[in-house]
Structure formats: structure tokens, C-alpha cells
Design a protein around this motif. Structure first.
Motif, PDB file in Angstrom:
ATOM      1  N   LEU A 145       7.056  -5.987 -10.606  1.00 54.76           N
ATOM      2  CA  LEU A 145       5.999  -6.864 -10.111  1.00 54.76           C
ATOM      3  C   LEU A 145       5.626  -6.522  -8.668  1.00 54.76           C
ATOM      4  N   ALA A 146       6.639  -6.302  -7.827  1.00 53.52           N
ATOM      5  CA  ALA A 146       6.373  -5.988  -6.420  1.00 53.52           C
ATOM      6  C   ALA A 146       5.632  -4.659  -6.285  1.00 53.52           C
ATOM      7  N   THR A 147       6.001  -3.679  -7.091  1.00 50.43           N
ATOM      8  CA  THR A 147       5.342  -2.376  -7.014  1.00 50.43           C
ATOM      9  C   THR A 147       3.893  -2.462  -7.471  1.00 50.43           C
ATOM     10  N   ILE A 152       1.123  -0.353  -4.990  1.00 48.58           N
ATOM     11  CA  ILE A 152       0.014   0.439  -5.519  1.00 48.58           C
ATOM     12  C   ILE A 152      -1.287   0.250  -4.732  1.00 48.58           C
ATOM     13  N   PRO A 153      -1.623  -0.968  -4.246  1.00 44.10           N
ATOM     14  CA  PRO A 153      -2.879  -1.099  -3.479  1.00 44.10           C
ATOM     15  C   PRO A 153      -2.954  -0.198  -2.250  1.00 44.10           C
ATOM     16  N   SER A 154      -1.804   0.208  -1.718  1.00 45.50           N
ATOM     17  CA  SER A 154      -1.803   1.076  -0.544  1.00 45.50           C
ATOM     18  C   SER A 154      -2.195   2.514  -0.888  1.00 45.50           C
ATOM     19  N   PHE A 155      -2.222   2.850  -2.188  1.00 45.81           N
ATOM     20  CA  PHE A 155      -2.466   4.238  -2.594  1.00 45.81           C
ATOM     21  C   PHE A 155      -3.672   4.391  -3.516  1.00 45.81           C
ATOM     22  N   THR A 156      -4.337   3.304  -3.870  1.00 46.44           N
ATOM     23  CA  THR A 156      -5.539   3.422  -4.694  1.00 46.44           C
ATOM     24  C   THR A 156      -6.710   3.922  -3.848  1.00 46.44           C
ATOM     25  N   THR A 157      -7.688   4.515  -4.521  1.00 51.23           N
ATOM     26  CA  THR A 157      -8.829   5.105  -3.796  1.00 51.23           C
ATOM     27  C   THR A 157     -10.141   4.393  -4.092  1.00 51.23           C
ATOM     28  N   ALA A 158     -10.093   3.306  -4.887  1.00 48.15           N
ATOM     29  CA  ALA A 158     -11.333   2.607  -5.231  1.00 48.15           C
ATOM     30  C   ALA A 158     -11.940   1.896  -4.030  1.00 48.15           C
ATOM     31  N   ARG A 159     -11.101   1.455  -3.097  1.00 48.54           N
ATOM     32  CA  ARG A 159     -11.555   0.754  -1.905  1.00 48.54           C
ATOM     33  C   ARG A 159     -11.004   1.463  -0.666  1.00 48.54           C
ATOM     34  N   GLY A 161      -9.648   0.245   2.104  1.00 48.79           N
ATOM     35  CA  GLY A 161      -8.438  -0.340   2.674  1.00 48.79           C
ATOM     36  C   GLY A 161      -7.357  -0.523   1.633  1.00 48.79           C
ATOM     37  N   PRO A 162      -6.232  -1.149   2.023  1.00 51.01           N
ATOM     38  CA  PRO A 162      -5.140  -1.394   1.063  1.00 51.01           C
ATOM     39  C   PRO A 162      -5.447  -2.571   0.147  1.00 51.01           C
ATOM     40  N   GLU A 163      -6.472  -2.395  -0.693  1.00 52.76           N
ATOM     41  CA  GLU A 163      -6.894  -3.476  -1.569  1.00 52.76           C
ATOM     42  C   GLU A 163      -7.287  -2.932  -2.934  1.00 52.76           C
ATOM     43  N   PHE A 164      -7.265  -3.806  -3.930  1.00 52.19           N
ATOM     44  CA  PHE A 164      -7.655  -3.461  -5.284  1.00 52.19           C
ATOM     45  C   PHE A 164      -9.164  -3.573  -5.447  1.00 52.19           C
ATOM     46  N   SER A 165      -9.688  -2.805  -6.381  1.00 55.66           N
ATOM     47  CA  SER A 165     -11.034  -3.079  -6.869  1.00 55.66           C
ATOM     48  C   SER A 165     -10.962  -4.300  -7.779  1.00 55.66           C
ATOM     49  N   LEU A 317      -6.451  -8.121   1.206  1.00 56.14           N
ATOM     50  CA  LEU A 317      -5.524  -7.036   1.515  1.00 56.14           C
ATOM     51  C   LEU A 317      -4.165  -7.319   0.895  1.00 56.14           C
ATOM     52  N   LEU A 318      -3.743  -6.467  -0.048  1.00 59.42           N
ATOM     53  CA  LEU A 318      -2.468  -6.652  -0.734  1.00 59.42           C
ATOM     54  C   LEU A 318      -1.478  -5.532  -0.458  1.00 59.42           C
ATOM     55  N   GLY A 319      -1.950  -4.354  -0.082  1.00 61.43           N
ATOM     56  CA  GLY A 319      -1.064  -3.215   0.119  1.00 61.43           C
ATOM     57  C   GLY A 319      -0.202  -3.344   1.360  1.00 61.43           C
ATOM     58  N   LEU A 320       1.063  -2.958   1.247  1.00 61.49           N
ATOM     59  CA  LEU A 320       1.997  -3.024   2.364  1.00 61.49           C
ATOM     60  C   LEU A 320       1.841  -1.828   3.292  1.00 61.49           C
ATOM     61  N   GLY A 321       2.273  -2.009   4.551  1.00 63.58           N
ATOM     62  CA  GLY A 321       2.290  -0.924   5.508  1.00 63.58           C
ATOM     63  C   GLY A 321       3.547  -0.078   5.373  1.00 63.58           C
TER      64      GLY A 321
END
Length: 366
Positions: A145-147, A152-159, A161-165, A317-321
Motif C-alpha cells: 500500500l505504501a509503495t 510510485i507518484p515520485s517516478f510517474t511521468t504523467a504529471r 510533480g510527484p503526483e498521479f494523473s 502531492l503524494l510522492g515522497l522525497g
């Protein structure tokens, strides 16, 4: 009936939650003087202790693992409501509130509560014993769940910043809810024995021998008072948050540290309940509380935030630093090594508590 009413009116576990909710209603949204803040803080502490008491009454009635599930879900539902309320009231300042709150909950539960439980259990009989099958499944669910939600939001390319589409957020929400629901079915159904306390030989303890369970009526009253106490805990924590913010600013700490303090206050009932269970040599119950709370925090928060994002403006913003990702990875590896043997000593408890201290320190000094 009159005697029952008099006994309730003189019982602090009944009076304190009611007073805490009443003062919450009076003070909500207002600027408060120092003496009133002190009163709210005192009632907040009393509501925490009352919540632990009523949670134990309910747990004794329904048995494990239902008892720990009740407290974990109740706290998380109210916490989610608080997060959504804050995000709606101030979207410009709360773009990362869900991420910071969920990550703090994971660190507090998987390091603070888990480490404290193992330490207390090991101090009681040198080695804390628990069921690795149930605890391992719970830990695997937390890590997944944490991953899915925070890494994953920190590595997606749809947006940028560290966020989901939007589509990715919907998938994460559905996956989180499905995983949490599946875990609850496993925990309370076919494999319920995986989550029951075990003795020093690893054999399941089906029933408690020292006391008769409370009546159904008493358990229902305690369930209602538990919800009242938890509402008071979260609401009064929000009421004193401006004072906490002022103190954090005066100490030159990052504003995000306020979220850590609030999370610590909100999770205090579960922490005390887990510590009491560990002192009674019910380490499995403590671990159920810790990992169940982490799962509920993610599995219920992400779907709620996904729905609320329909009406919220600005990015979510959901992706961690980098520092947070490192702490999460270290926590996951350490927890796996702790859980696999089904036995832990003071060293494992101490390691997790050090990770908890590192999280708090790095939140204060990033």
C-alpha cells in the motif's frame, strides 16, 4: 436505572469524553486565550485515556482480532475526515497534507508502536513471541500500500510533480481499498487464528482466563463512548494546532513538523492500547494494532482523498522525497527481518525505536 445514571455521571471515562466534545463545540474555529488552551489540552489527554479504556472493553467483548480492528478503523475514519476538512478549508497550504499525514502514520505505527510493543514484550519475558504468518501478511500489505500510494507518484511521468494523473489516482484508490478489504476478510475469516495472541511456545491463546467479558450492553455503550472520545481527540488536536504551529515557528522548525505532532496526538490512543497489550504478554494484539492502523491509514485515506480531489483545487502531492523514501525502504527491510522469525528481543524493538527517532529528528531538521 437511576443508579446506573448516577454511576455513569461519576465515571470519568464517561464524563471526560463528553466534556471534551462539549468544549470542542464551543471552541471550534475560534481564537483562544492561553487558559482555555490549557483546559482543552487537559481534556484532550483525558479523552485519549478514555478512548484506550473503552477500546479495551470492546476488544474484551468481541475478542481478537476484532478488537484491534475496531480501534484502528475508528481512529482512521475520523483522521481521514479531519484531513479532508483541512484540505477543503485551505487547499493552497495543504497540497501535501495527505502525503505527510499518511507517511507520518506509517512511521509512527511501523516503528514507534511496533518497536515499543516488541521492547515491552521482550522485557517481560526476554523474548516477544508472535505469529509470523499473520504479522508477515499484514506487513506485506502495508509495504504494498505504501509503495503504490507514496513511492510510485515520485517516478510517474504523467504529471511534472510527484503526483498521479486522474486515472492513476483512481487505480491507486481502488487498489488500496481492495487490498485493505481483502486483508480484513482474511483477518476476520478463514485465517483468523493467524492474528490471535500466542504463548511462549507459539500456540494460539483462544480465550482470556482472568476475567469474564462485559455484557453486550456494556460493550455497545463503550463503543459509543469510544467514538465520542476519538472525535474529541482529533477535534481538540485541531483546536490546539494553532498553538502548536506558533510553538513550531518560534522554535524555527519546518511547518511540516506540525503534521508530525498532530499525527502523534491522534495515534496516542492506539499507542497506549498497544503498550498495555504488550505488558500483558499479548504482543500479537499490539502488532495487530500497529500494522492494522498503518493499513487503515493508507487504505481509507487514499480513496477518500481521490474522491475529495474532484472538488479540490490545485495539485495533490503524494510522492515522497529522497529522505522519506530512504526511511520507508529502511523501515520495510528492517520490519521484514523482525517479523520473519516470529520472535524478537529488545534489540529489534530498539532498532525500530531508533528509526522512529530518526524520522522525528529528520522531520524537525530536514
Amino acid at each position: 436505572m437511576a443508579a446506573l445514571l448516577r454511576s455513569r455521571l461519576t465515571d470519568w471515562t464517561f464524563v471526560v469524553p463528553v466534556l471534551a466534545v462539549l468544549i470542542l463545540m464551543v471552541t471550534w474555529g475560534r481564537s483562544l486565550p492561553g487558559p482555555v488552551i490549557v483546559v482543552v489540552a487537559v481534556l484532550l489527554g483525558g479523552a485519549v485515556l478514555a478512548a484506550v479504556h473503552h477500546a479495551e472493553v470492546v476488544a474484551h467483548r468481541v475478542g481478537e482480532p476484532y478488537g484491534s480492528l475496531v480501534l484502528a478503523v475508528a481512529v482512521t475514519v475520523i483522521e481521514v475526515a479531519l484531513i479532508v476538512t483541512l484540505m477543503i478549508s485551505g487547499p493552497e497550504k495543504t497540497q501535501s497534507l495527505a502525503r505527510d499525514t499518511v507517511f507520518a502514520a506509517v512511521m509512527i505505527t511501523c516503528n514507534g508502536i511496533l518497536g515499543l510493543s516488541l521492547l515491552l514484550g521482550a522485557l517481560r519475558r526476554r523474548v516477544a513471541v508472535f505469529n509470523p504468518e499473520g504479522t508477515g501478511g499484514a506487513l506485506a500489505t502495508v509495504i504494498t500500500l505504501a509503495t503504490l500510494s507514496l513511492v510510485i507518484p515520485s517516478f510517474t511521468t504523467a504529471r511534472p510533480g510527484p503526483e498521479f494523473s486522474p486515472a492513476q489516482l483512481v487505480f491507486a484508490a481502488v487498489a488500496s481499498l481492495a487490498l485493505y478489504g481483502l486483508f480484513v476478510l482474511v483477518q476476520t475469516g478463514r485465517h483468523r487464528d493467524y492474528f490471535l495472541p500466542v504463548d511462549s511456545r507459539g500456540k494460539v491463546i483462544e480465550t482470556e482466563e482472568h476475567a469474564q467479558p462485559p455484557t453486550t450492553r456494556a460493550a455497545m455503550v463503550s463503543l459509543g463512548l469510544l467514538l465520542v472520545a476519538l472525535i474529541a481527540v482529533v477535534g481538540d488536536a485541531k483546536t490546539v494546532s494553532p498553538t502548536i504551529e506558533a510553538g513550531v515557528a518560534a522554535a524555527n522548525l519546518p511547518h511540516a513538523f506540525v503534521g508530525v505532532i498532530i499525527a502523534l496526538l491522534v495515534l496516542l490512543p492506539e499507542t497506549l492500547a498497544a503498550a498495555r497489550a504488550a505488558r500483558r504478554d499479548r504482543v500479537q494484539t499490539s502488532l495487530n494494532l500497529a500494522l492494522g492502523s498503518a493499513m487503515a491509514s493508507i487504505g481509507l485515506t487514499i480513496p477518500a482523498i481521490a474522491i475529495a480531489s474532484i472538488w479540490l483545487d490545485g495539485p495533490l502531492l503524494l510522492g515522497l522525497g529522497g529522505t522519506q523514501l530512504t526511511l520507508l525502504a529502511l523501515t520495510a527491510v528492517t520490519a521484514v527481518l523482525t517479523v520473519v522469525p516470529g520472535r524478537a528481543n529488545v534489540l529489534q524493538g530498539g532498532v525500530h525505536l531508533v528509526l522512529m527517532a530518526a524520522f522525528v529528528f529528520l522531520a524537525a531538521s530536514p
